[in-house]
Design a protein around this motif. Structure first.
Motif, PDB file in Angstrom:
ATOM      1  N   LYS A   1    -112.041  27.330   8.944  1.00  0.00           N
ATOM      2  CA  LYS A   1    -111.058  26.600   8.148  1.00  0.00           C
ATOM      3  C   LYS A   1    -109.735  26.416   8.881  1.00  0.00           C
ATOM      4  N   ASN A   2    -109.660  26.918  10.118  1.00  0.00           N
ATOM      5  CA  ASN A   2    -108.414  26.826  10.899  1.00  0.00           C
ATOM      6  C   ASN A   2    -107.232  27.409  10.130  1.00  0.00           C
ATOM      7  N   THR A   3    -107.472  28.523   9.458  1.00  0.00           N
ATOM      8  CA  THR A   3    -106.470  29.088   8.569  1.00  0.00           C
ATOM      9  C   THR A   3    -106.279  30.570   8.839  1.00  0.00           C
ATOM     10  N   LEU A   4    -105.027  30.966   8.772  1.00  0.00           N
ATOM     11  CA  LEU A   4    -104.590  32.346   8.956  1.00  0.00           C
ATOM     12  C   LEU A   4    -104.114  32.875   7.611  1.00  0.00           C
ATOM     13  N   TYR A   5    -104.346  34.168   7.372  1.00  0.00           N
ATOM     14  CA  TYR A   5    -103.946  34.779   6.106  1.00  0.00           C
ATOM     15  C   TYR A   5    -103.147  36.056   6.360  1.00  0.00           C
ATOM     16  N   LEU A   6    -102.366  36.421   5.364  1.00  0.00           N
ATOM     17  CA  LEU A   6    -101.705  37.719   5.358  1.00  0.00           C
ATOM     18  C   LEU A   6    -101.748  38.244   3.937  1.00  0.00           C
ATOM     19  N   ARG A   7    -102.451  39.346   3.753  1.00  0.00           N
ATOM     20  CA  ARG A   7    -102.511  40.006   2.458  1.00  0.00           C
ATOM     21  C   ARG A   7    -101.402  41.054   2.417  1.00  0.00           C
ATOM     22  N   LEU A   8    -100.553  40.962   1.403  1.00  0.00           N
ATOM     23  CA  LEU A   8     -99.433  41.872   1.254  1.00  0.00           C
ATOM     24  C   LEU A   8     -99.679  42.735   0.013  1.00  0.00           C
ATOM     25  N   ASN A   9     -99.874  44.019   0.211  1.00  0.00           N
ATOM     26  CA  ASN A   9    -100.076  44.959  -0.887  1.00  0.00           C
ATOM     27  C   ASN A   9     -98.917  45.947  -0.968  1.00  0.00           C
ATOM     28  N   SER A  10     -98.809  46.599  -2.108  1.00  0.00           N
ATOM     29  CA  SER A  10     -97.779  47.633  -2.307  1.00  0.00           C
ATOM     30  C   SER A  10     -96.408  47.129  -1.864  1.00  0.00           C
ATOM     31  N   LEU A  11     -96.051  45.968  -2.328  1.00  0.00           N
ATOM     32  CA  LEU A  11     -94.814  45.333  -1.872  1.00  0.00           C
ATOM     33  C   LEU A  11     -93.583  46.111  -2.311  1.00  0.00           C
ATOM     34  N   LYS A  12     -92.595  46.099  -1.435  1.00  0.00           N
ATOM     35  CA  LYS A  12     -91.318  46.788  -1.665  1.00  0.00           C
ATOM     36  C   LYS A  12     -90.197  45.761  -1.634  1.00  0.00           C
ATOM     37  N   PRO A  13     -89.070  46.069  -2.255  1.00  0.00           N
ATOM     38  CA  PRO A  13     -87.926  45.130  -2.200  1.00  0.00           C
ATOM     39  C   PRO A  13     -87.530  44.777  -0.765  1.00  0.00           C
TER      40      PRO A  13
ATOM     41  N   ALA B   1     -96.566  45.781  12.572  1.00  0.00           N
ATOM     42  CA  ALA B   1     -95.305  46.510  12.603  1.00  0.00           C
ATOM     43  C   ALA B   1     -95.478  47.811  11.825  1.00  0.00           C
ATOM     44  N   ASP B   2     -94.786  48.844  12.249  1.00  0.00           N
ATOM     45  CA  ASP B   2     -94.906  50.138  11.574  1.00  0.00           C
ATOM     46  C   ASP B   2     -94.551  50.027  10.088  1.00  0.00           C
ATOM     47  N   SER B   3     -93.596  49.161   9.776  1.00  0.00           N
ATOM     48  CA  SER B   3     -93.098  49.049   8.404  1.00  0.00           C
ATOM     49  C   SER B   3     -94.127  48.470   7.438  1.00  0.00           C
ATOM     50  N   VAL B   4     -95.166  47.810   7.952  1.00  0.00           N
ATOM     51  CA  VAL B   4     -96.155  47.183   7.074  1.00  0.00           C
ATOM     52  C   VAL B   4     -97.554  47.734   7.288  1.00  0.00           C
ATOM     53  N   ASP B   5     -97.758  48.519   8.325  1.00  0.00           N
ATOM     54  CA  ASP B   5     -99.082  49.045   8.645  1.00  0.00           C
ATOM     55  C   ASP B   5     -99.633  49.848   7.473  1.00  0.00           C
ATOM     56  N   GLY B   6    -100.864  49.527   7.076  1.00  0.00           N
ATOM     57  CA  GLY B   6    -101.485  50.189   5.933  1.00  0.00           C
ATOM     58  C   GLY B   6    -101.252  49.482   4.616  1.00  0.00           C
ATOM     59  N   ARG B   7    -100.308  48.540   4.600  1.00  0.00           N
ATOM     60  CA  ARG B   7    -100.035  47.783   3.369  1.00  0.00           C
ATOM     61  C   ARG B   7    -100.397  46.299   3.511  1.00  0.00           C
ATOM     62  N   PHE B   8    -100.221  45.767   4.697  1.00  0.00           N
ATOM     63  CA  PHE B   8    -100.490  44.349   4.948  1.00  0.00           C
ATOM     64  C   PHE B   8    -101.764  44.222   5.781  1.00  0.00           C
ATOM     65  N   THR B   9    -102.497  43.136   5.569  1.00  0.00           N
ATOM     66  CA  THR B   9    -103.708  42.872   6.342  1.00  0.00           C
ATOM     67  C   THR B   9    -103.726  41.423   6.806  1.00  0.00           C
ATOM     68  N   ILE B  10    -103.835  41.243   8.112  1.00  0.00           N
ATOM     69  CA  ILE B  10    -103.936  39.899   8.674  1.00  0.00           C
ATOM     70  C   ILE B  10    -105.410  39.554   8.859  1.00  0.00           C
ATOM     71  N   SER B  11    -105.743  38.303   8.600  1.00  0.00           N
ATOM     72  CA  SER B  11    -107.121  37.845   8.808  1.00  0.00           C
ATOM     73  C   SER B  11    -107.098  36.362   9.144  1.00  0.00           C
ATOM     74  N   ARG B  12    -108.234  35.865   9.613  1.00  0.00           N
ATOM     75  CA  ARG B  12    -108.317  34.460   9.992  1.00  0.00           C
ATOM     76  C   ARG B  12    -109.699  33.926   9.635  1.00  0.00           C
ATOM     77  N   ASP B  13    -109.745  32.644   9.341  1.00  0.00           N
ATOM     78  CA  ASP B  13    -111.004  31.946   9.113  1.00  0.00           C
ATOM     79  C   ASP B  13    -111.041  30.795  10.110  1.00  0.00           C
ATOM     80  N   ASN B  14    -111.745  30.988  11.198  1.00  0.00           N
ATOM     81  CA  ASN B  14    -111.764  29.972  12.249  1.00  0.00           C
ATOM     82  C   ASN B  14    -112.434  28.677  11.783  1.00  0.00           C
TER      83      ASN B  14
END
Length: 115
Positions: free
Chosen positions: A75-87, A60-73
């Protein structure tokens, strides 16, 4: 039985970071399109990020450049790294997995950004 279980949410100050995890079972994870949505109080659920099996991502435009999605196949696990968080990032975050014509959702994890 398909299960998606999120974890990693919490209270963080503006500018802080979190990493959300979504552990899955009961699906062929490596074949699934996976992603994250969020829902703030009183608002509709909105798209955050998605990742296909080939690691093609979309944000989404609102999170692009701040959030990063990744996966570890492995471990069957999905991740979301959230940086520079805003209210305005405060919401319940849901992971999902799409396999064929079926969508599966987790129960959500609360992220609160506040000083």
């Amino acid at each position: 039985q398909v299960q998606l279980v999120e974890s990693g949410g919490g209270l963080v100050q503006p500018g802080g970071s979190l990493r959300l995890s979504c552990a899955t079972s009961g699906i062929i994870f490596e074949l699934a399109i996976v992603g994250w949505y969020r829902q703030a109080l009183g608002k509709q659920r909105e798209f955050v990020a998605t990742m296909a099996g080939g690691e093609t991502t979309n944000y989404a435009d609102s999170v692009d450049g701040r959030f990063t999605i990744s996966r570890d196949n492995a471990k069957n696990t999905l991740y979301l790294r959230l940086n520079s968080l805003k209210p305005e990032d405060t919401a319940v975050y849901f992971c999902y997995a799409r396999l064929g014509s079926s969508d599966y959702w987790g129960q959500g994890t609360q992220v609160t950004v506040s000083s």
